[in-house]
Design an enzyme around this catalytic site. Structure first.
Site, PDB file in Angstrom:
ATOM      1  N   LYS A 117       0.814  -1.217   0.000  1.00 31.97           N
ATOM      2  CA  LYS A 117       0.000   0.000   0.000  1.00 31.97           C
ATOM      3  C   LYS A 117       0.853   1.276   0.000  1.00 31.97           C
ATOM      4  O   LYS A 117       0.490   2.278  -0.622  1.00 31.97           O
ATOM      5  CB  LYS A 117      -0.952  -0.004   1.196  1.00 31.97           C
ATOM      6  CG  LYS A 117      -1.912  -1.201   1.222  1.00 31.97           C
ATOM      7  CD  LYS A 117      -2.719  -1.315  -0.054  1.00 31.97           C
ATOM      8  CE  LYS A 117      -3.721  -2.447  -0.019  1.00 31.97           C
ATOM      9  NZ  LYS A 117      -3.129  -3.778  -0.063  1.00 31.97           N
ATOM     10  N   GLY A 164      -8.731  -5.945   1.616  1.00 34.50           N
ATOM     11  CA  GLY A 164     -10.071  -6.396   1.974  1.00 34.50           C
ATOM     12  C   GLY A 164     -10.602  -5.754   3.236  1.00 34.50           C
ATOM     13  O   GLY A 164     -11.453  -6.320   3.919  1.00 34.50           O
ATOM     14  N   HIS A 208     -16.844   5.585  -0.519  1.00 37.79           N
ATOM     15  CA  HIS A 208     -15.885   4.660  -1.138  1.00 37.79           C
ATOM     16  C   HIS A 208     -16.343   4.458  -2.584  1.00 37.79           C
ATOM     17  O   HIS A 208     -17.356   3.814  -2.846  1.00 37.79           O
ATOM     18  CB  HIS A 208     -15.892   3.333  -0.382  1.00 37.79           C
ATOM     19  CG  HIS A 208     -14.937   2.317  -0.910  1.00 37.79           C
ATOM     20  ND1 HIS A 208     -14.105   1.579  -0.101  1.00 37.79           N
ATOM     21  CD2 HIS A 208     -14.664   1.894  -2.174  1.00 37.79           C
ATOM     22  CE1 HIS A 208     -13.379   0.764  -0.839  1.00 37.79           C
ATOM     23  NE2 HIS A 208     -13.709   0.939  -2.106  1.00 37.79           N
ATOM     24  N   LYS A 237     -17.781  -4.670   2.553  1.00 38.23           N
ATOM     25  CA  LYS A 237     -18.908  -4.142   1.790  1.00 38.23           C
ATOM     26  C   LYS A 237     -20.152  -5.019   1.928  1.00 38.23           C
ATOM     27  O   LYS A 237     -20.065  -6.243   1.952  1.00 38.23           O
ATOM     28  CB  LYS A 237     -18.512  -4.038   0.316  1.00 38.23           C
ATOM     29  CG  LYS A 237     -17.281  -3.178   0.073  1.00 38.23           C
ATOM     30  CD  LYS A 237     -16.734  -3.379  -1.332  1.00 38.23           C
ATOM     31  CE  LYS A 237     -15.423  -2.647  -1.534  1.00 38.23           C
ATOM     32  NZ  LYS A 237     -14.806  -2.974  -2.838  1.00 38.23           N
ATOM     33  N   GLU A 288      -6.166   2.567  -2.875  1.00 34.35           N
ATOM     34  CA  GLU A 288      -5.467   1.341  -3.234  1.00 34.35           C
ATOM     35  C   GLU A 288      -5.942   0.848  -4.590  1.00 34.35           C
ATOM     36  O   GLU A 288      -6.938   1.332  -5.133  1.00 34.35           O
ATOM     37  CB  GLU A 288      -5.673   0.244  -2.188  1.00 34.35           C
ATOM     38  CG  GLU A 288      -7.096  -0.265  -2.054  1.00 34.35           C
ATOM     39  CD  GLU A 288      -7.207  -1.380  -1.018  1.00 34.35           C
ATOM     40  OE1 GLU A 288      -6.187  -2.002  -0.693  1.00 34.35           O
ATOM     41  OE2 GLU A 288      -8.330  -1.621  -0.542  1.00 34.35           O
ATOM     42  N   ASN A 290      -6.854  -2.866  -6.504  1.00 34.08           N
ATOM     43  CA  ASN A 290      -7.043  -4.310  -6.400  1.00 34.08           C
ATOM     44  C   ASN A 290      -6.709  -4.933  -7.740  1.00 34.08           C
ATOM     45  O   ASN A 290      -7.374  -4.665  -8.745  1.00 34.08           O
ATOM     46  CB  ASN A 290      -8.484  -4.639  -6.003  1.00 34.08           C
ATOM     47  CG  ASN A 290      -8.762  -4.217  -4.568  1.00 34.08           C
ATOM     48  OD1 ASN A 290      -7.960  -4.460  -3.675  1.00 34.08           O
ATOM     49  ND2 ASN A 290      -9.885  -3.568  -4.347  1.00 34.08           N
ATOM     50  N   ARG A 292      -7.167  -7.604  -9.460  1.00 39.67           N
ATOM     51  CA  ARG A 292      -7.954  -8.828  -9.680  1.00 39.67           C
ATOM     52  C   ARG A 292      -9.375  -8.433 -10.038  1.00 39.67           C
ATOM     53  O   ARG A 292      -9.713  -7.249 -10.050  1.00 39.67           O
ATOM     54  CB  ARG A 292      -7.983  -9.662  -8.393  1.00 39.67           C
ATOM     55  CG  ARG A 292      -8.435  -8.836  -7.176  1.00 39.67           C
ATOM     56  CD  ARG A 292      -8.714  -9.657  -5.959  1.00 39.67           C
ATOM     57  NE  ARG A 292      -8.861  -8.848  -4.761  1.00 39.67           N
ATOM     58  CZ  ARG A 292      -9.950  -8.176  -4.418  1.00 39.67           C
ATOM     59  NH1 ARG A 292     -11.008  -8.178  -5.205  1.00 39.67           N
ATOM     60  NH2 ARG A 292     -10.001  -7.488  -3.294  1.00 39.67           N
ATOM     61  N   ARG A 338     -25.047  -8.263  -0.929  1.00 37.33           N
ATOM     62  CA  ARG A 338     -24.325  -9.471  -0.543  1.00 37.33           C
ATOM     63  C   ARG A 338     -25.147 -10.221   0.507  1.00 37.33           C
ATOM     64  O   ARG A 338     -25.363  -9.712   1.616  1.00 37.33           O
ATOM     65  CB  ARG A 338     -22.947  -9.131   0.017  1.00 37.33           C
ATOM     66  CG  ARG A 338     -22.035  -8.450  -0.993  1.00 37.33           C
ATOM     67  CD  ARG A 338     -20.594  -8.476  -0.520  1.00 37.33           C
ATOM     68  NE  ARG A 338     -19.754  -7.610  -1.346  1.00 37.33           N
ATOM     69  CZ  ARG A 338     -18.430  -7.583  -1.274  1.00 37.33           C
ATOM     70  NH1 ARG A 338     -17.804  -8.369  -0.395  1.00 37.33           N
ATOM     71  NH2 ARG A 338     -17.718  -6.778  -2.044  1.00 37.33           N
TER      72      ARG A 338
END
Length: 444
Positions: A117, A164, A208, A237, A288, A290, A292, A338
């Site tokens: 980071k 994460g 975010h 999240k 940051e 990610n 992926r 989710r």
């Protein structure tokens, strides 16, 4: 990819998503699985399956040697890591390549650079992307007081190797700093094998917002607009939206251009996400990247029509991106909920067990991604997510209404779930108005 055979080094809904993308392109999919997942739905739907090892992740999905053996035994010539587990492990990506296999993701060097980071902050600054005021990496507590005075309070102590939402501790004033720093370093060492931390100013009432990027081997870099992921608990999240509600056009343009610029600067390849904090005044800061595919990628697919997982596979095979930037347009609004096997009434305690009944909703604009069916077991060894409920509509208000209706049709029996909480949040006046931030749910 000569034999056109992809080993999927993951599980659950993302493994099934990759199986489907492989089949869409005429590729063979190999499911690498643990003992707990031997009879899972994604394993059954794959063209082949290889056992990795025992049920704990350390003995299966996190075992690099086991994954490489599985690739060799199955005759795979490419490895898709999904998200989590080894997806952002630079050493794993390097070993995949050294074994003569295609790693479906960016280079090990980029993963390493953006995974640290503190290094990622420096890289963003080099690319002209604004960053949250913060410090260099800290290993000596004696450096912290001076660094904190320069950064300013309140601030966050963050693990340099974290991700994460883990490895983050808030500090309100100088008196708290030494104790929090010591705890954070110990946690970072235990979780990531690296106790290095850095300081970052806490931006009050920040949203975010993250930007989806794609890049190919021909040097093309595009963005697929943004997602708002501000509804979180303990920095994990719960609800994501695309596009971000109420985002000023000039802010959207500046943020998406900054994300694409950073991806180009680091020589990115494949699908990635650049995450930002957006302040109430419209100022945004890089936090940051990610390296992926993201859990919440379906909402971007819904509003742009870009199949992100298929793009990953095509790019890894050396093909150019299927769309130019001017061809990627926003269409409507999408929301993702989710559905986790957690008890909101017990501080979101994970609640593994048998999924006695599971009836997903349907209808126009409703998409459910899951690796489970009624009768399956939600294992205590892995993430508690049962499914992702994604709803698209021409407008945000219609997407929310469609999500409300879908929740009334969703049946989850046998384990506590976040279903009732989602229904409550979708009715909240502040959420409906788009007036949420990263600490909104916890404050609420």
């Amino acid at each position: 990819m000569s034999s056109r055979r992809v080993l999927i080094a993951n599980r659950g809904e993302i493994a099934l998503r990759i199986v489907r993308a492989c089949h869409h392109l005429g590729l063979e999919a190999v499911a690498a699985h643990s003992d707990a997942d031997a009879s899972a739905r994604w394993v059954e739907l794959a063209d082949d399956a290889v056992r990795l090892g025992g049920s704990p992740a350390a003995k299966s999905y996190l075992d690099v040697d086991a994954v490489l053996r599985a690739a060799d035994e199955s005759g795979a010539d490419a490895v898709h890591p999904g998200y989590g587990f080894l997806a952002e492990n630079a050493d794993f990506a390097r070993r995949v390549r050294e074994a003569g296999l295609v790693f479906i993701g960016p280079s090990p060097e980029v993963i390493e650079r953006m995974g640290d980071k503190a290094a990622a902050r420096r890289t963003a600054q080099e690319a002209g992307v604004p960053v949250v005021p913060g410090s260099a990496a800290l290993t000596d507590p004696s450096q912290a007081a001076d660094a904190a005075a320069e950064v300013g309070f309140p601030l966050l102590v963050k693990a340099a190797a974290g991700g994460g939402g883990r490895g983050i501790r808030p500090v309100s004033d100088a008196a708290e700093l030494a104790g929090v720093l010591s705890t954070a370093q110990a946690e970072a060492g235990a979780a990531f094998g690296d106790g290095t931390v850095y300081l970052e100013r806490l931006v009050p009432r920040a949203r975010h917002v993250e930007v989806q990027v794609l890049a190919d081997q021909q040097g093309n870099v595009v963005h697929a607009f943004e997602r708002d992921c501000s509804v979180q608990r303990r920095r994990q999240k719960l609800i994501e939206e695309a596009p971000a509600p109420g985002l000023a056009p000039e802010t959207r343009r500046a943020m998406t251009e900054a994300a694409a610029r950073l991806a180009e600067h680091v020589g990115y390849l494949g699908a990635g996400t650049v995450e930002f904090l957006l302040g109430p005044d419209g100022e945004f800061f890089f936090i940051e990247m990610n390296t992926r595919i993201q859990v919440e990628h379906p909402i971007t697919e819904c509003v742009t029509g870009v199949d992100l997982v298929t793009e990953q596979l095509r790019v890894a095979a050396g093909e150019p991106l299927s769309a130019r930037q001017e061809e990627i347009e926003l269409r409507g609004a999408a929301i993702e909920l989710r559905i986790n096997a957690e008890d909101p009434e017990q501080d979101f305690r994970p609640s593994p067990g048998d999924l006695v009944a599971f009836d997903p909703p349907g209808g126009p604009g409703v998409r459910v991604e899951t690796g489970f069916a009624a009768g399956d077991r939600i294992s205590p060894f892995y993430d508690s997510m049962i499914a992702k409920l994604i709803c698209w509509a021409p407008t945000r208000s219609e997407a929310i209404a469609r999500a409300r209706q879908a929740l009334t049709e969703l049946r989850v029996d046998g384990v506590p779930s976040t279903t009732s909480l989602h229904a409550e949040l979708l009715d909240d006046a502040e959420f409906v108005a788009g007036e949420v931030h990263t600490s909104w749910l916890e404050n609420r």
